[in-house]
Design an enzyme around this catalytic site. Structure first.
Site, PDB file in Angstrom:
ATOM      1  N   ALA A  66       0.851  -1.191   0.000  1.00 32.99           N
ATOM      2  CA  ALA A  66       0.000   0.000   0.000  1.00 32.99           C
ATOM      3  C   ALA A  66       0.890   1.245   0.000  1.00 32.99           C
ATOM      4  O   ALA A  66       2.018   1.213   0.501  1.00 32.99           O
ATOM      5  CB  ALA A  66      -0.894  -0.016   1.227  1.00 32.99           C
ATOM      6  N   GLU A 112      -1.153  -9.063  -0.037  1.00 29.33           N
ATOM      7  CA  GLU A 112      -2.572  -9.330   0.225  1.00 29.33           C
ATOM      8  C   GLU A 112      -3.376  -9.402  -1.073  1.00 29.33           C
ATOM      9  O   GLU A 112      -4.265 -10.240  -1.222  1.00 29.33           O
ATOM     10  CB  GLU A 112      -3.137  -8.252   1.166  1.00 29.33           C
ATOM     11  N   GLU A 132       4.710  -4.687   7.347  1.00 29.14           N
ATOM     12  CA  GLU A 132       3.898  -3.739   8.123  1.00 29.14           C
ATOM     13  C   GLU A 132       4.412  -3.540   9.534  1.00 29.14           C
ATOM     14  O   GLU A 132       4.408  -2.431  10.063  1.00 29.14           O
ATOM     15  CB  GLU A 132       2.430  -4.210   8.173  1.00 29.14           C
TER      16      GLU A 132
HETATM   17  C1  HXC Z   1       4.934   4.376  -1.363  1.00 25.87           C
HETATM   18  C2  HXC Z   1       6.774   3.360  -2.287  1.00 25.87           C
HETATM   19  C3  HXC Z   1       6.439   2.137  -1.670  1.00 25.87           C
HETATM   20  C4  HXC Z   1       5.258   2.106  -0.865  1.00 25.87           C
HETATM   21  C5  HXC Z   1       8.227   1.839  -2.800  1.00 25.87           C
HETATM   22  N1  HXC Z   1       7.897   3.108  -2.982  1.00 25.87           N
HETATM   23  N2  HXC Z   1       7.361   1.222  -1.997  1.00 25.87           N
HETATM   24  N3  HXC Z   1       6.038   4.457  -2.136  1.00 25.87           N
HETATM   25  N4  HXC Z   1       4.552   3.245  -0.756  1.00 25.87           N
HETATM   26  N5  HXC Z   1       4.824   0.996  -0.284  1.00 25.87           N
HETATM   27  C6  HXC Z   1       8.585   4.127  -3.794  1.00 25.87           C
HETATM   28  C7  HXC Z   1       9.864   4.594  -3.109  1.00 25.87           C
HETATM   29  O1  HXC Z   1       9.572   5.603  -2.167  1.00 25.87           O
HETATM   30  C8  HXC Z   1      10.645   5.095  -4.275  1.00 25.87           C
HETATM   31  O2  HXC Z   1      10.153   6.378  -4.660  1.00 25.87           O
HETATM   32  C9  HXC Z   1      10.291   4.134  -5.389  1.00 25.87           C
HETATM   33  O3  HXC Z   1       9.056   3.533  -5.006  1.00 25.87           O
HETATM   34  C10 HXC Z   1      11.327   3.046  -5.559  1.00 25.87           C
HETATM   35  O4  HXC Z   1      11.566   2.452  -4.313  1.00 25.87           O
HETATM   36  P1  HXC Z   1      13.025   2.289  -3.663  1.00 25.87           P
HETATM   37  O5  HXC Z   1      12.850   2.194  -2.206  1.00 25.87           O
HETATM   38  O6  HXC Z   1      13.942   3.349  -4.181  1.00 25.87           O
HETATM   39  O7  HXC Z   1      13.455   0.876  -4.291  1.00 25.87           O
HETATM   40  P2  HXC Z   1      14.435  -0.223  -3.661  1.00 25.87           P
HETATM   41  O8  HXC Z   1      15.654   0.419  -3.042  1.00 25.87           O
HETATM   42  O9  HXC Z   1      14.614  -1.240  -4.721  1.00 25.87           O
HETATM   43  O10 HXC Z   1      13.614  -0.864  -2.421  1.00 25.87           O
HETATM   44  C11 HXC Z   1      12.418  -1.564  -2.690  1.00 25.87           C
HETATM   45  C12 HXC Z   1      11.633  -1.837  -1.387  1.00 25.87           C
HETATM   46  C13 HXC Z   1      11.390  -0.484  -0.662  1.00 25.87           C
HETATM   47  C14 HXC Z   1      12.480  -2.743  -0.483  1.00 25.87           C
HETATM   48  C15 HXC Z   1      10.349  -2.545  -1.766  1.00 25.87           C
HETATM   49  O11 HXC Z   1      10.831   0.437  -1.611  1.00 25.87           O
HETATM   50  C16 HXC Z   1      10.428  -0.597   0.462  1.00 25.87           C
HETATM   51  O12 HXC Z   1      10.807  -1.053   1.555  1.00 25.87           O
HETATM   52  N6  HXC Z   1       9.175  -0.166   0.242  1.00 25.87           N
HETATM   53  C17 HXC Z   1       8.147  -0.181   1.272  1.00 25.87           C
HETATM   54  C18 HXC Z   1       7.608  -1.582   1.430  1.00 25.87           C
HETATM   55  C19 HXC Z   1       6.528  -1.666   2.500  1.00 25.87           C
HETATM   56  O13 HXC Z   1       6.786  -1.339   3.679  1.00 25.87           O
HETATM   57  N7  HXC Z   1       5.315  -2.120   2.117  1.00 25.87           N
HETATM   58  C20 HXC Z   1       4.197  -2.256   3.038  1.00 25.87           C
HETATM   59  C21 HXC Z   1       3.404  -0.999   3.035  1.00 25.87           C
HETATM   60  S1  HXC Z   1       2.114  -1.058   4.238  1.00 25.87           S
HETATM   61  P3  HXC Z   1      11.120   7.609  -4.992  1.00 25.87           P
HETATM   62  O14 HXC Z   1      10.175   8.739  -5.237  1.00 25.87           O
HETATM   63  O15 HXC Z   1      12.015   7.762  -3.818  1.00 25.87           O
HETATM   64  O16 HXC Z   1      11.841   7.144  -6.231  1.00 25.87           O
HETATM   65  C22 HXC Z   1       0.923  -1.966   3.567  1.00 25.87           C
HETATM   66  C23 HXC Z   1      -0.313  -2.102   4.400  1.00 25.87           C
HETATM   67  C24 HXC Z   1      -1.435  -2.717   3.648  1.00 25.87           C
HETATM   68  O17 HXC Z   1       1.016  -2.476   2.489  1.00 25.87           O
HETATM   69  C25 HXC Z   1      -2.714  -2.457   4.346  1.00 25.87           C
HETATM   70  C26 HXC Z   1      -3.905  -2.725   3.476  1.00 25.87           C
HETATM   71  C27 HXC Z   1      -4.141  -1.814   2.353  1.00 25.87           C
END
Ligand code: HXC
Length: 258
Positions: A66, A112, A132
């Site tokens: 998300a 999910e 999360e």
């Molecule tokens: C918003 C995101 C994102 C996310 C990546 N990006 N994941 N933006 N929400 N979930 C964006 C980054 O900010 C970045 O933008 C671009 O995508 C590329 O990501 P990088 O981090 O530069 O890539 P990388 O170094 O390859 O790392 C990949 C990654 C990391 C390990 C997946 O992006 C990451 O940890 N993302 C978050 C993952 C996460 O926590 N997901 C769960 C979210 S909570 P810029 O602008 O900087 O280029 C959730 C709850 C669900 O899902 C609840 C129900 C709906």
């Protein structure tokens, strides 16, 4: 359908495709994107040209979860009033089979969404994770429930509490994906599976999906009563007459979907 901002769709040879299309953000799922995905699935469900739905991601990831930027300022009242999960709930009402073709990061809400599909074909580079907990929250779109039903409490709790990245091989071993393929063969394999299902009589396909899903959260007795009614119902279809007559007459069936 309104102009699509975050997904791409197309229909080809009985398959309704949905591609998540925010590749620069690793297909992070914002709320409008979820609404677009669900609306596309519902439109395909009513479209007689579509027999099977394939959900995949543009770029290197299926989805990194998300959109965190969108959620950062949420509070319980805004979340309750927004009721975003009503959109997610509609995915489980889709009657046609949904095949997820996943690769790269399948994280959080992306995991999910993948678990909401009926089948998962995974590229060998796929990593599944629920990060999360590292954000101070927890899965909210079915992750704690669906993963636990699929792999049992022991592994589900370990994975959700540690945010461990689960490799495709482990996912296959625990039975929550159907197959691992080389990344360049991902779509080919998904289309191959979709093609096999698309050839089957559509009414039988939908009642089988519905009946198997009953097994997930109903007792064996209730599930079997439900299965039986669907079994009887299929004897009202033209495809049952055609399928069985074709067998008796030693010829190939010609299914029409009626
Ligand atoms: C918003 C995101 C994102 C996310 C990546 N990006 N994941 N933006 N929400 N979930 C964006 C980054 O900010 C970045 O933008 C671009 O995508 C590329 O990501 P990088 O981090 O530069 O890539 P990388 O170094 O390859 O790392 C990949 C990654 C990391 C390990 C997946 O992006 C990451 O940890 N993302 C978050 C993952 C996460 O926590 N997901 C769960 C979210 S909570 P810029 O602008 O900087 O280029 C959730 C709850 C669900 O899902 C609840 C129900 C709906």
């Amino acid at each position: 359908m309104n102009a699509l901002q975050f997904i791409e769709t197309s229909i080809e040879e009985g398959i309704g495709y949905i591609f998540l299309n925010r590749p620069k953000q690793l297909n992070a799922l914002n709320r409008k994107m979820i609404r677009e995905i669900v609306s596309a699935m519902e439109a395909y469900d009513l479209d007689l040209r579509v027999k099977v739905i394939v959900l995949a991601g543009n770029g290197k990831a299926f989805s990194a979860g998300a959109d965190i930027e969108e959620m950062v300022n949420d509070n319980p009242v805004s979340l309750e009033l927004m009721n975003q999960f009503a959109d997610w709930d509609r995915i489980s009402l889709v009657k046609k089979p949904v095949i997820g073709a996943v690769k790269g990061f399948v994280f959080g809400g992306g995991f999910e969404l993948a678990l909401s599909c009926d089948f998962l074909i995974a590229a060998s580079d796929t990593q599944f994770s629920f990060p999360e907990v590292t954000l101070g929250v927890m899965p909210g779109a079915g992750g704690t429930q669906r993963l636990t039903k699929l792999v049992g409490k022991t592994k589900a709790l370990e994975w959700i509490l540690t945010a461990e990245r689960i490799k495709a091989k482990t996912a296959l071993q625990y039975g929550f994906i159907n197959k691992i393929v080389a990344p360049e063969l991902l779509m080919e394999e998904a289309v191959d599976l979709a093609g096999k299902i698309a050839k089957q009589p559509p009414l039988a396909v939908r009642l089988i999906k519905e009946s198997v899903n009953k097994a997930v959260d109903h007792s064996l007795y209730e599930g079997m009563q439900f299965e039986r009614k669907n079994f009887y119902l299929l004897f009202a279809s033209k495809d049952q007459k055609e399928g069985m007559s074709a067998f008796v007459e030693k010829r190939k069936p010609n299914f029409t979907g009626g």
